[in-house]
Motif scaffolding. Sequence first.
Motif, PDB file in Angstrom:
ATOM      1  N   ASP A 195      -4.964  42.519 -20.558  1.00  0.00           N
ATOM      2  CA  ASP A 195      -6.276  42.689 -19.934  1.00  0.00           C
ATOM      3  C   ASP A 195      -6.766  44.112 -20.176  1.00  0.00           C
ATOM      4  O   ASP A 195      -6.094  45.086 -19.825  1.00  0.00           O
ATOM      5  N   GLY A 196      -7.924  44.234 -20.793  1.00  0.00           N
ATOM      6  CA  GLY A 196      -8.475  45.553 -21.078  1.00  0.00           C
ATOM      7  C   GLY A 196      -7.901  46.212 -22.317  1.00  0.00           C
ATOM      8  O   GLY A 196      -8.240  47.364 -22.623  1.00  0.00           O
ATOM      9  N   VAL A 197      -7.031  45.503 -23.045  1.00  0.00           N
ATOM     10  CA  VAL A 197      -6.415  46.043 -24.257  1.00  0.00           C
ATOM     11  C   VAL A 197      -7.159  45.542 -25.484  1.00  0.00           C
ATOM     12  O   VAL A 197      -7.480  44.356 -25.589  1.00  0.00           O
ATOM     13  N   GLY A 198      -7.406  46.441 -26.413  1.00  0.00           N
ATOM     14  CA  GLY A 198      -8.101  46.059 -27.643  1.00  0.00           C
ATOM     15  C   GLY A 198      -7.256  46.163 -28.886  1.00  0.00           C
ATOM     16  O   GLY A 198      -7.597  45.576 -29.930  1.00  0.00           O
ATOM     17  N   LEU A 225       7.518  45.646 -17.160  1.00  0.00           N
ATOM     18  CA  LEU A 225       6.456  46.322 -16.427  1.00  0.00           C
ATOM     19  C   LEU A 225       5.391  46.843 -17.373  1.00  0.00           C
ATOM     20  O   LEU A 225       5.602  46.935 -18.585  1.00  0.00           O
ATOM     21  N   VAL A 226       4.247  47.193 -16.795  1.00  0.00           N
ATOM     22  CA  VAL A 226       3.174  47.849 -17.532  1.00  0.00           C
ATOM     23  C   VAL A 226       2.804  49.117 -16.780  1.00  0.00           C
ATOM     24  O   VAL A 226       3.024  49.240 -15.568  1.00  0.00           O
ATOM     25  N   CYS A 227       2.235  50.060 -17.515  1.00  0.00           N
ATOM     26  CA  CYS A 227       1.819  51.322 -16.899  1.00  0.00           C
ATOM     27  C   CYS A 227       0.678  51.912 -17.709  1.00  0.00           C
ATOM     28  O   CYS A 227       0.801  52.066 -18.928  1.00  0.00           O
ATOM     29  N   ASP A 228      -0.426  52.203 -17.046  1.00  0.00           N
ATOM     30  CA  ASP A 228      -1.580  52.794 -17.714  1.00  0.00           C
ATOM     31  C   ASP A 228      -1.559  54.312 -17.577  1.00  0.00           C
ATOM     32  O   ASP A 228      -1.191  54.858 -16.530  1.00  0.00           O
ATOM     33  N   ILE A 229      -1.941  54.974 -18.650  1.00  0.00           N
ATOM     34  CA  ILE A 229      -2.060  56.428 -18.673  1.00  0.00           C
ATOM     35  C   ILE A 229      -3.516  56.760 -18.958  1.00  0.00           C
ATOM     36  O   ILE A 229      -4.095  56.277 -19.934  1.00  0.00           O
ATOM     37  N   GLY A 230      -4.105  57.548 -18.093  1.00  0.00           N
ATOM     38  CA  GLY A 230      -5.531  57.786 -18.186  1.00  0.00           C
ATOM     39  C   GLY A 230      -6.293  56.763 -17.374  1.00  0.00           C
ATOM     40  O   GLY A 230      -5.709  55.852 -16.772  1.00  0.00           O
ATOM     41  N   THR A 231      -7.581  56.881 -17.371  1.00  0.00           N
ATOM     42  CA  THR A 231      -8.429  55.978 -16.591  1.00  0.00           C
ATOM     43  C   THR A 231      -9.049  54.939 -17.497  1.00  0.00           C
ATOM     44  O   THR A 231      -9.843  55.289 -18.385  1.00  0.00           O
ATOM     45  N   PRO A 232      -8.676  53.670 -17.342  1.00  0.00           N
ATOM     46  CA  PRO A 232      -9.255  52.631 -18.197  1.00  0.00           C
ATOM     47  C   PRO A 232     -10.775  52.598 -18.084  1.00  0.00           C
ATOM     48  O   PRO A 232     -11.336  52.739 -16.999  1.00  0.00           O
ATOM     49  N   ASP A 233     -11.420  52.403 -19.209  1.00  0.00           N
ATOM     50  CA  ASP A 233     -12.876  52.313 -19.273  1.00  0.00           C
ATOM     51  C   ASP A 233     -13.231  50.951 -19.856  1.00  0.00           C
ATOM     52  O   ASP A 233     -12.856  50.647 -20.996  1.00  0.00           O
ATOM     53  N   PRO A 234     -13.916  50.085 -19.080  1.00  0.00           N
ATOM     54  CA  PRO A 234     -14.244  48.750 -19.580  1.00  0.00           C
ATOM     55  C   PRO A 234     -14.995  48.779 -20.911  1.00  0.00           C
ATOM     56  O   PRO A 234     -14.919  47.814 -21.685  1.00  0.00           O
ATOM     57  N   ALA A 235     -15.682  49.863 -21.183  1.00  0.00           N
ATOM     58  CA  ALA A 235     -16.429  49.958 -22.431  1.00  0.00           C
ATOM     59  C   ALA A 235     -15.551  50.393 -23.605  1.00  0.00           C
ATOM     60  O   ALA A 235     -16.001  50.351 -24.755  1.00  0.00           O
ATOM     61  N   ARG A 236     -14.318  50.828 -23.313  1.00  0.00           N
ATOM     62  CA  ARG A 236     -13.422  51.295 -24.371  1.00  0.00           C
ATOM     63  C   ARG A 236     -12.058  50.619 -24.194  1.00  0.00           C
ATOM     64  O   ARG A 236     -11.211  51.105 -23.451  1.00  0.00           O
ATOM     65  N   PRO A 237     -11.843  49.474 -24.834  1.00  0.00           N
ATOM     66  CA  PRO A 237     -10.553  48.784 -24.694  1.00  0.00           C
ATOM     67  C   PRO A 237      -9.391  49.709 -25.037  1.00  0.00           C
ATOM     68  O   PRO A 237      -9.467  50.523 -25.960  1.00  0.00           O
ATOM     69  N   MET A 238      -8.317  49.555 -24.286  1.00  0.00           N
ATOM     70  CA  MET A 238      -7.167  50.454 -24.429  1.00  0.00           C
ATOM     71  C   MET A 238      -6.309  50.131 -25.653  1.00  0.00           C
ATOM     72  O   MET A 238      -6.280  48.997 -26.132  1.00  0.00           O
ATOM     73  N   LEU A 239      -5.584  51.137 -26.088  1.00  0.00           N
ATOM     74  CA  LEU A 239      -4.488  50.956 -27.031  1.00  0.00           C
ATOM     75  C   LEU A 239      -3.223  50.698 -26.221  1.00  0.00           C
ATOM     76  O   LEU A 239      -2.943  51.409 -25.253  1.00  0.00           O
ATOM     77  N   ALA A 240      -2.449  49.690 -26.603  1.00  0.00           N
ATOM     78  CA  ALA A 240      -1.182  49.395 -25.928  1.00  0.00           C
ATOM     79  C   ALA A 240      -0.017  49.737 -26.838  1.00  0.00           C
ATOM     80  O   ALA A 240      -0.082  49.560 -28.059  1.00  0.00           O
ATOM     81  N   LEU A 241       1.048  50.253 -26.225  1.00  0.00           N
ATOM     82  CA  LEU A 241       2.309  50.523 -26.910  1.00  0.00           C
ATOM     83  C   LEU A 241       3.362  49.623 -26.288  1.00  0.00           C
ATOM     84  O   LEU A 241       3.589  49.684 -25.084  1.00  0.00           O
ATOM     85  N   ARG A 242       3.999  48.811 -27.079  1.00  0.00           N
ATOM     86  CA  ARG A 242       4.914  47.797 -26.539  1.00  0.00           C
ATOM     87  C   ARG A 242       6.366  48.073 -26.928  1.00  0.00           C
ATOM     88  O   ARG A 242       6.662  48.415 -28.070  1.00  0.00           O
ATOM     89  N   ALA A 243       7.267  47.907 -25.962  1.00  0.00           N
ATOM     90  CA  ALA A 243       8.709  47.944 -26.202  1.00  0.00           C
ATOM     91  C   ALA A 243       9.330  46.697 -25.599  1.00  0.00           C
ATOM     92  O   ALA A 243       8.890  46.218 -24.558  1.00  0.00           O
ATOM     93  N   ASP A 244      10.368  46.162 -26.236  1.00  0.00           N
ATOM     94  CA  ASP A 244      11.145  45.063 -25.661  1.00  0.00           C
ATOM     95  C   ASP A 244      12.401  45.662 -25.040  1.00  0.00           C
ATOM     96  O   ASP A 244      12.951  46.640 -25.532  1.00  0.00           O
ATOM     97  N   ILE A 245      12.890  45.083 -23.947  1.00  0.00           N
ATOM     98  CA  ILE A 245      13.905  45.768 -23.141  1.00  0.00           C
ATOM     99  C   ILE A 245      15.206  44.989 -22.986  1.00  0.00           C
ATOM    100  O   ILE A 245      16.147  45.495 -22.372  1.00  0.00           O
ATOM    101  N   ASP A 246      15.305  43.775 -23.540  1.00  0.00           N
ATOM    102  CA  ASP A 246      16.499  42.967 -23.316  1.00  0.00           C
ATOM    103  C   ASP A 246      17.558  43.210 -24.385  1.00  0.00           C
ATOM    104  O   ASP A 246      17.292  43.791 -25.443  1.00  0.00           O
ATOM    105  N   LEU A 262      -6.066  63.893 -23.751  1.00  0.00           N
ATOM    106  CA  LEU A 262      -5.906  62.490 -24.141  1.00  0.00           C
ATOM    107  C   LEU A 262      -7.289  61.851 -24.208  1.00  0.00           C
ATOM    108  O   LEU A 262      -7.966  61.698 -23.192  1.00  0.00           O
ATOM    109  N   PRO A 263      -7.734  61.458 -25.412  1.00  0.00           N
ATOM    110  CA  PRO A 263      -9.118  60.997 -25.565  1.00  0.00           C
ATOM    111  C   PRO A 263      -9.397  59.595 -25.046  1.00  0.00           C
ATOM    112  O   PRO A 263     -10.561  59.213 -24.871  1.00  0.00           O
ATOM    113  N   GLY A 264      -8.378  58.793 -24.818  1.00  0.00           N
ATOM    114  CA  GLY A 264      -8.599  57.430 -24.338  1.00  0.00           C
ATOM    115  C   GLY A 264      -7.388  56.919 -23.583  1.00  0.00           C
ATOM    116  O   GLY A 264      -6.262  57.381 -23.792  1.00  0.00           O
ATOM    117  N   ALA A 265      -7.603  55.977 -22.687  1.00  0.00           N
ATOM    118  CA  ALA A 265      -6.498  55.433 -21.901  1.00  0.00           C
ATOM    119  C   ALA A 265      -5.535  54.647 -22.792  1.00  0.00           C
ATOM    120  O   ALA A 265      -5.934  54.031 -23.789  1.00  0.00           O
TER     121      ALA A 265
END
Length: 406
Positions: free
Chosen positions: A169-172, A71-92, A140-143
């Motif tokens: 999508d939307g991740v930088g 699954l994915v989950c966004d925290i904060g409001t994504p801003d198209p002008a500010r690509p998000m930081l993603a934090l990834r975990a593997d679950i298997d 939180l300064p960015g999504a």
Amino acid sequence: MPHESDAELPGEAALPGGLPEELRAELIAFRRDLHMHPELGHQEVRTTGAIAKRLEEAGLRPRVLSMGTGLVCDIGTPDPARPMLALRADIDALPIPDTKTVEYRSTVPDRAHACGHDVHTASVLGAGLVLADLHRAGLLPGAVRLIFQPAEEVLPGGAPEAMESGVLDGVGRILAVHCDPKVDAGRIGLRAGPITSACDRLEIALDGPGGHTARPHLTTDLVTAAAKVATEVPALLARRVDARSGLAVTWGRITSGHAANVIPQHAELSGTVRCLDLAAWHAAPDLVHAAVDEVAALHHAKTEVTYVRGVPPVVNDPAMTELLRAAHALRRGADAVEETEQSLGGEDFSWYLEEVPGAMARLGVRPPGDGARYDLHQGDFDVDERAITVGVELFTAAALIDGNRL
């Protein structure tokens, strides 16, 4: 491996986003629950549900991936002008038995979280819960996007499917950790550039007319042919690529024949192809095919080569590596960061880095002072659970520093 959950590791807290004691205890319990109920790649239904339930309880809106797990989950409001930081975990988990004697030992036969994915998951989940609190407080300064990815252990990994589901999508930028039993809890290992290796799977079938062992000159001696492929193909490849690429074929299975006096008509070899260099990885399939055909032809054996692409090397972006270094230095001090070597293990986090810059840190999970040697992918693998706190605080600090830089 003994685990620790009460004593504090030395550290600093120059940023908000530390881990409250109540949440710390909850995350340890969450990790132990996952450890007791491991699920293989593409089967992580219970794991996905547990993560989603906790995020929903925090007022967040997770989205299960299109393949049915992860699954994915966004925290904060994504801003198209500010690509998000993603934090990834593997679950298997892995298809091996859990051989530890602990209260949270796996309850599923021949299944174990022997690579620390339960720790990765608890760390990203905890970071998400802390960041959600910061967002509600206006701190939180960015999504930020949380990615809980299935099937890391299944070649070519679950990352390509997750990417097809739109997780980038939307991740930088993207960050991850991987448990390292050679590094003390409280510390992380970093390396700019390649930090893991490419890993592919190789299957070879050899065929030819068999016969009596009294008359090998009238047959295709497939046992000898298989032995020559096993020994000469790796040697041949070592002379056809730059030695610094670290291209290596290692066999895990060789089968042929049923009787001592019968030359068989079929032989099989299975193994892995690993290399340190991205360019060599791209060239590897053609090089391997040519080497196998060349050796087999000397023994008049017909060949069928199945080359299964796995994962490219994880190549850490220098700027994102420095972000992790700065984040951990603020939490634990600059001395708690150590330089690490490039591993020969593979990791499908590499696929994300083909699309966006990012970095993976080695998360120390060895109890400080423990001289015993433990390794990943073994049934007795366990962690110092204080590493979960370290992972959470590393991710939250990185998110805050990253957001304030934009």
